[in-house]
Design a protein around this motif. Structure first.
Motif, PDB file in Angstrom:
ATOM      1  N   GLU A  13       0.802  -1.268  -0.154  1.00 46.23           N
ATOM      2  CA  GLU A  13      -0.102   0.110   0.008  1.00 46.23           C
ATOM      3  C   GLU A  13       0.815   1.293  -0.006  1.00 46.23           C
ATOM      4  OE1 GLU A  13      -3.391   2.168   2.951  1.00 46.23           O
ATOM      5  OE2 GLU A  13      -3.202   0.059   2.970  1.00 46.23           O
ATOM      6  N   LEU A  14       1.896   1.297   0.750  1.00 48.23           N
ATOM      7  CA  LEU A  14       2.914   2.323   0.845  1.00 48.23           C
ATOM      8  C   LEU A  14       3.456   2.346  -0.586  1.00 48.23           C
ATOM      9  CD1 LEU A  14       4.346   4.732   1.879  1.00 48.23           C
ATOM     10  CD2 LEU A  14       6.118   2.831   3.028  1.00 48.23           C
ATOM     11  N   ALA A  15       4.104   1.389  -1.245  1.00 50.71           N
ATOM     12  CA  ALA A  15       4.426   1.553  -2.484  1.00 50.71           C
ATOM     13  C   ALA A  15       3.686   2.271  -3.456  1.00 50.71           C
ATOM     14  CB  ALA A  15       5.046   0.126  -2.700  1.00 50.71           C
ATOM     15  N   GLY A  16       2.436   1.903  -3.246  1.00 53.48           N
ATOM     16  CA  GLY A  16       1.220   2.288  -4.362  1.00 53.48           C
ATOM     17  C   GLY A  16       0.858   3.892  -3.964  1.00 53.48           C
ATOM     18  N   GLU A  17       1.070   4.306  -2.773  1.00 52.12           N
ATOM     19  CA  GLU A  17       0.828   5.639  -2.433  1.00 52.12           C
ATOM     20  C   GLU A  17       2.012   6.594  -3.123  1.00 52.12           C
ATOM     21  OE1 GLU A  17       0.248   6.272   1.773  1.00 52.12           O
ATOM     22  OE2 GLU A  17      -1.586   4.900   1.611  1.00 52.12           O
ATOM     23  N   LEU A  18       3.247   5.974  -2.854  1.00 51.52           N
ATOM     24  CA  LEU A  18       4.322   6.598  -3.448  1.00 51.52           C
ATOM     25  C   LEU A  18       4.104   6.973  -4.930  1.00 51.52           C
ATOM     26  CD1 LEU A  18       7.128   4.960  -1.519  1.00 51.52           C
ATOM     27  CD2 LEU A  18       6.286   6.917  -1.036  1.00 51.52           C
ATOM     28  N   LEU A  19       3.625   5.839  -5.509  1.00 49.27           N
ATOM     29  CA  LEU A  19       3.471   6.115  -7.146  1.00 49.27           C
ATOM     30  C   LEU A  19       2.522   7.172  -7.512  1.00 49.27           C
ATOM     31  CD1 LEU A  19       3.994   2.153  -8.407  1.00 49.27           C
ATOM     32  CD2 LEU A  19       5.592   4.354  -8.822  1.00 49.27           C
ATOM     33  N   GLN A  20       1.457   6.937  -6.593  1.00 50.50           N
ATOM     34  CA  GLN A  20       0.177   8.081  -6.958  1.00 50.50           C
ATOM     35  C   GLN A  20       0.825   9.350  -6.646  1.00 50.50           C
ATOM     36  OE1 GLN A  20      -2.715   7.003  -4.104  1.00 50.50           O
ATOM     37  NE2 GLN A  20      -3.322   5.117  -5.275  1.00 50.50           N
ATOM     38  N   LEU A  21       1.869   9.723  -5.427  1.00 51.89           N
ATOM     39  CA  LEU A  21       2.340  10.803  -5.326  1.00 51.89           C
ATOM     40  C   LEU A  21       3.210  11.549  -6.461  1.00 51.89           C
ATOM     41  CD1 LEU A  21       3.128  10.450  -1.582  1.00 51.89           C
ATOM     42  CD2 LEU A  21       1.670  12.115  -2.457  1.00 51.89           C
ATOM     43  N   MET A  22       3.733  10.422  -7.081  1.00 53.03           N
ATOM     44  CA  MET A  22       4.678  10.764  -8.160  1.00 53.03           C
ATOM     45  C   MET A  22       3.797  10.584  -9.756  1.00 53.03           C
ATOM     46  SD  MET A  22       7.808  11.804  -7.685  1.00 53.03           S
ATOM     47  CE  MET A  22       9.007  11.559  -8.709  1.00 53.03           C
ATOM     48  N   ARG A  23       2.551  10.476  -9.334  1.00 52.22           N
ATOM     49  CA  ARG A  23       1.726  10.268 -10.464  1.00 52.22           C
ATOM     50  C   ARG A  23       2.383   9.303 -11.554  1.00 52.22           C
ATOM     51  NH1 ARG A  23       1.546  16.190 -10.202  1.00 52.22           N
ATOM     52  NH2 ARG A  23       2.920  16.581 -12.396  1.00 52.22           N
ATOM     53  N   LEU A  24       2.672   8.166 -11.074  1.00 52.13           N
ATOM     54  CA  LEU A  24       3.367   7.093 -11.759  1.00 52.13           C
ATOM     55  C   LEU A  24       2.277   5.799 -11.745  1.00 52.13           C
ATOM     56  CD1 LEU A  24       7.094   7.460 -11.019  1.00 52.13           C
ATOM     57  CD2 LEU A  24       6.036   8.135 -13.201  1.00 52.13           C
ATOM     58  N   GLU A  25       1.145   6.048 -11.239  1.00 53.51           N
ATOM     59  CA  GLU A  25       0.411   4.821 -10.891  1.00 53.51           C
ATOM     60  C   GLU A  25       0.158   3.933 -11.852  1.00 53.51           C
ATOM     61  OE1 GLU A  25      -2.457   8.228 -10.198  1.00 53.51           O
ATOM     62  OE2 GLU A  25      -0.501   7.788 -10.191  1.00 53.51           O
ATOM     63  N   ASP A  26      -0.018   4.732 -13.278  1.00 55.59           N
ATOM     64  CA  ASP A  26      -0.572   3.813 -14.465  1.00 55.59           C
ATOM     65  C   ASP A  26       0.598   3.859 -15.303  1.00 55.59           C
ATOM     66  OD1 ASP A  26      -3.131   3.995 -13.899  1.00 55.59           O
ATOM     67  OD2 ASP A  26      -3.319   5.993 -14.344  1.00 55.59           O
ATOM     68  N   VAL A  27       1.931   4.052 -14.847  1.00 57.52           N
ATOM     69  CA  VAL A  27       3.096   3.847 -15.611  1.00 57.52           C
ATOM     70  C   VAL A  27       3.709   2.552 -15.369  1.00 57.52           C
ATOM     71  CG1 VAL A  27       5.519   4.547 -16.117  1.00 57.52           C
ATOM     72  CG2 VAL A  27       3.584   6.381 -15.834  1.00 57.52           C
ATOM     73  N   ASN A  28       4.407   1.744 -16.399  1.00 60.87           N
ATOM     74  CA  ASN A  28       4.951   0.533 -16.197  1.00 60.87           C
ATOM     75  C   ASN A  28       6.001   0.698 -17.264  1.00 60.87           C
ATOM     76  OD1 ASN A  28       5.286  -2.012 -15.176  1.00 60.87           O
ATOM     77  ND2 ASN A  28       4.016  -3.121 -16.748  1.00 60.87           N
ATOM     78  N   VAL A  29       6.894   1.587 -17.103  1.00 63.44           N
ATOM     79  CA  VAL A  29       8.179   1.529 -17.849  1.00 63.44           C
ATOM     80  C   VAL A  29       9.440   1.429 -16.944  1.00 63.44           C
ATOM     81  CG1 VAL A  29       7.088   2.701 -19.646  1.00 63.44           C
ATOM     82  CG2 VAL A  29       7.859   3.871 -17.761  1.00 63.44           C
ATOM     83  N   SER A  30      10.404   1.345 -17.634  1.00 61.51           N
ATOM     84  CA  SER A  30      12.002   1.338 -17.152  1.00 61.51           C
ATOM     85  C   SER A  30      12.872   2.062 -17.732  1.00 61.51           C
ATOM     86  CB  SER A  30      12.369  -0.213 -16.847  1.00 61.51           C
ATOM     87  OG  SER A  30      13.558  -0.162 -16.428  1.00 61.51           O
ATOM     88  N   PRO A  31      13.532   3.051 -17.103  1.00 59.66           N
ATOM     89  CA  PRO A  31      14.630   3.855 -17.678  1.00 59.66           C
ATOM     90  C   PRO A  31      15.732   2.995 -18.214  1.00 59.66           C
ATOM     91  CG  PRO A  31      14.010   4.776 -15.471  1.00 59.66           C
ATOM     92  CD  PRO A  31      13.416   3.447 -15.635  1.00 59.66           C
TER      93      PRO A  31
END
Length: 590
Positions: free
Chosen positions: A34-52
């Motif tokens: 849940e914490l990991a998901g919240e961090l992605l939401q804060l960075m607006r990355l929840e719908d991103v599935n890419v890797s640099p």
């Protein structure tokens, strides 16, 4: 620079692994997923599935940054950030690709590093629009003051009142705990006694009692800083300087420095930042011994850049002693940065010349001699506390121009030449150069600011009246104009040489103790540059046969224009002269 990932190792899974590694011994109030998901939401990355893509260099030989406070340049009836942009546009166009604006937030002490509010711009300096205007034209580096914040911040006031946000944001410890192993950069008491709604508490203050350390064991603190990162990205920040990050995680009974949890936080922030902006960079500010500093590269998965903290004390020591032995030995020991990482080279900063990065490289006697010379040139010395209650010099506070006004024998007439030599060496080294604005301008010690502020570091934090500065730079023979013109010329030449790419090959040359040299070769191997400096106050003879020039090539000095046809030539180098000798065929138009 982004790649699609397969479903088995998506961004959420990677962030979750970071979270689990950080909090492996810390009970969480919510599930790690849940914490990991919240961090992605804060960075607006929840719908991103890419890797640099890994090992990509987001820089070239054209890159050079200037380092400045937001209010270093002042002009009547104009916000300082507007004045700073005018300076960059007028004097840095085509030469400076980026700017590090030191903390531009509301603050209570330490010239910005005791932050009151991370989300605002100090209204005296300007607005977020002014910041964004600079970021639109230059790579902007901003400080993430991540270890501590002001004791007068809303967070700390809420901590005292037992309210949120802030109630559990700060690290506390018992005065009876064994804290003897804690590494300190200051001599003030580590713990500060405060009265809170829950009774007496002892808050941890690594730096000063106005800079209270945050407690990253509380995931709410981590979430706050991820949100701050997103806010800075939205306003154009590309490079994030993680201030004092080495002290981030604390475990009483340990040195509380460079702990594994700290490294994992850096890895997490890198994952989040580069997925939000592929060319965003993290740079760790870790003023610690050299080997520990290098650990923040990780396996090319932590900081993109680390400050080359050993360079300033070693280079200054080289130029005031006329002996490059220690600088040469250090250079030979430095591993080349992997692609995707780079050294951030500097020889002056808003703080001072740190001495901890020279520990183990210079003897105690040599450090004492360096300190004595800098004091003779008008500098001050700050100390840090040792485990046994004694103190040791931690930092020399002096402007670089004054630090190089002479040698261990005293001041001499070679100050400007010695100063330019220092920059010629730094600009040719493997890495990305950062030039403190007061070095660019040849600013002297500011004793009035020291007296007014009571802080030694203020000696190198002069504020220029912008109109007066413009007049100085227009006077051909002023020391400020001479310094600026020379460094500008070095930058202009540097940016055109592929051998000066931050990741181009570098080898140390052995030319005695009075001549310091190294060889750079471009990544495509087409260009070589032999960078050779006389670091003494006496003329020196350089035999070209000693630097292994290929006899079939024509060679030219990029700085002086001299051409060399024979490996048998002997060149007389004047005191503090630098040669950048390259194969002429590699130059444009050849």
């Amino acid at each position: 620079m982004l790649q699609k990932t397969d479903g088995g190792d998506g961004l959420l899974e990677r962030v979750l692994r970071h979270v689990e590694a950080i909090y492996h011994e810390t009970p969480l109030s919510l599930p790690a997923a849940e914490l990991a998901g919240e961090l992605l939401q804060l960075m607006r990355l929840e719908d991103v599935n890419v890797s640099p893509q890994q090992h990509v260099n987001h820089w070239s030989q054209r890159d050079a940054l200037v380092i400045s406070y937001g209010d270093t340049l002042l002009r009547e009836d104009e916000k300082p950030l507007v004045t700073l942009k005018h300076f960059l546009d007028t004097y840095g166009e085509g030469l400076l690709t980026g700017v590090h604006i030191l903390p531009f937030y509301p603050w209570s002490s330490d010239d910005g590093f005791a932050v009151l509010d991370y989300s605002s711009v100090n209204e005296f300096l300007g607005t977020w629009e002014d910041v964004s205007d600079i970021a639109a034209q230059y790579d902007l580096m901003a400080d993430l003051v991540i270890n501590h914040c002001s004791s007068r911040s809303l967070w700390f006031e809420n901590f005292l009142r037992g309210e949120s946000p802030g109630r559990d944001y700060f690290f506390t410890a018992s005065p009876d705990a064994d804290l003897s192993d804690v590494v300190r950069p200051r001599t003030s008491p580590l713990l500060r006694e405060v009265e809170t709604s829950d009774g007496t508490r002892y808050v941890w203050c690594t730096f000063s009692h106005d800079q209270v350390d945050l407690d990253f064991r509380n995931p709410e603190v981590l979430k706050q800083f991820v949100s701050i990162l997103r806010h800075y990205l939205d306003n154009g920040v590309r490079i994030f300087r993680l201030d004092a990050v080495a002290f981030l995680w604390k475990i009483p009974g340990t040195p509380c420095l460079n702990l594994e949890e700290t490294h994992e936080v850096v890895r997490l922030l890198r994952t989040l930042v580069e997925c939000a902006r592929p060319d965003a960079l993290l740079i760790t500010e870790t003023n610690i011994p050299n080997r520990e500093n290098l650990s923040y590269f990780g396996n090319a998965n932590e900081a993109h850049c680390v400050y080359n903290f050993s360079l300033p004390p070693l280079l200054v020591n080289t130029l005031v002693t006329g002996d490059c032995h220690h600088l040469k030995m250090w250079m030979m020991s430095m591993p080349p940065a992997q692609n995707g990482t780079a050294y951030f080279n500097f020889i002056a900063s808003h703080d001072g010349i740190g001495l901890r990065p020279a520990e183990g490289l210079l003897s105690d006697e040599e450090l004492d001699a360096l300190v004595a010379t800098m004091r003779h040139f008008g500098g001050h010395v700050s100390h840090r506390a040792l485990e046994n209650g004694e103190s040791r010099p931690y930092e020399i506070n002096i402007s670089l121009f004054d630090a190089l006004q002479g040698t261990t024998s005293g001041p001499d007439a070679w100050g400007v030449e010695r100063f330019i030599c220092a920059h010629a060496i730094m600009l040719a080294l493997e890495g990305i150069p950062g030039i403190y604005i007061h070095s660019l301008l040849g600013t002297r010690n500011d004793y009035d600011r020291v007296e007014h502020s009571g802080q030694y570091r203020a000696i190198n934090r002069h504020q220029w009246d912008y109109t007066a500065l413009q007049e100085e730079l227009s006077r051909e023979h002023s020391s400020h104009a001479r310094v600026f013109t020379h460094i500008k010329s070095l930058l202009d030449i540097r940016r055109q040489q592929s051998a000066f790419h931050p990741n181009a090959t570098q080898f140390t040359l052995h030319l005695g103790t009075a001549i310091f040299g190294f060889w750079r070769q471009s990544i495509d191997r087409r260009q070589s540059v032999f960078c050779i400096s006389n670091i003494s106050d006496q003329a020196q003879q350089l035999a070209l046969s000693d630097i292994n020039l290929i006899g079939t090539d024509e060679w030219v000095d990029l700085l002086g224009g001299a051409h060399f046809q024979s490996r048998d030539e002997v060149v007389e180098m004047q005191p503090y002269q630098t040669l950048w000798i390259t194969n002429a065929a590699s130059q444009p138009g050849r």
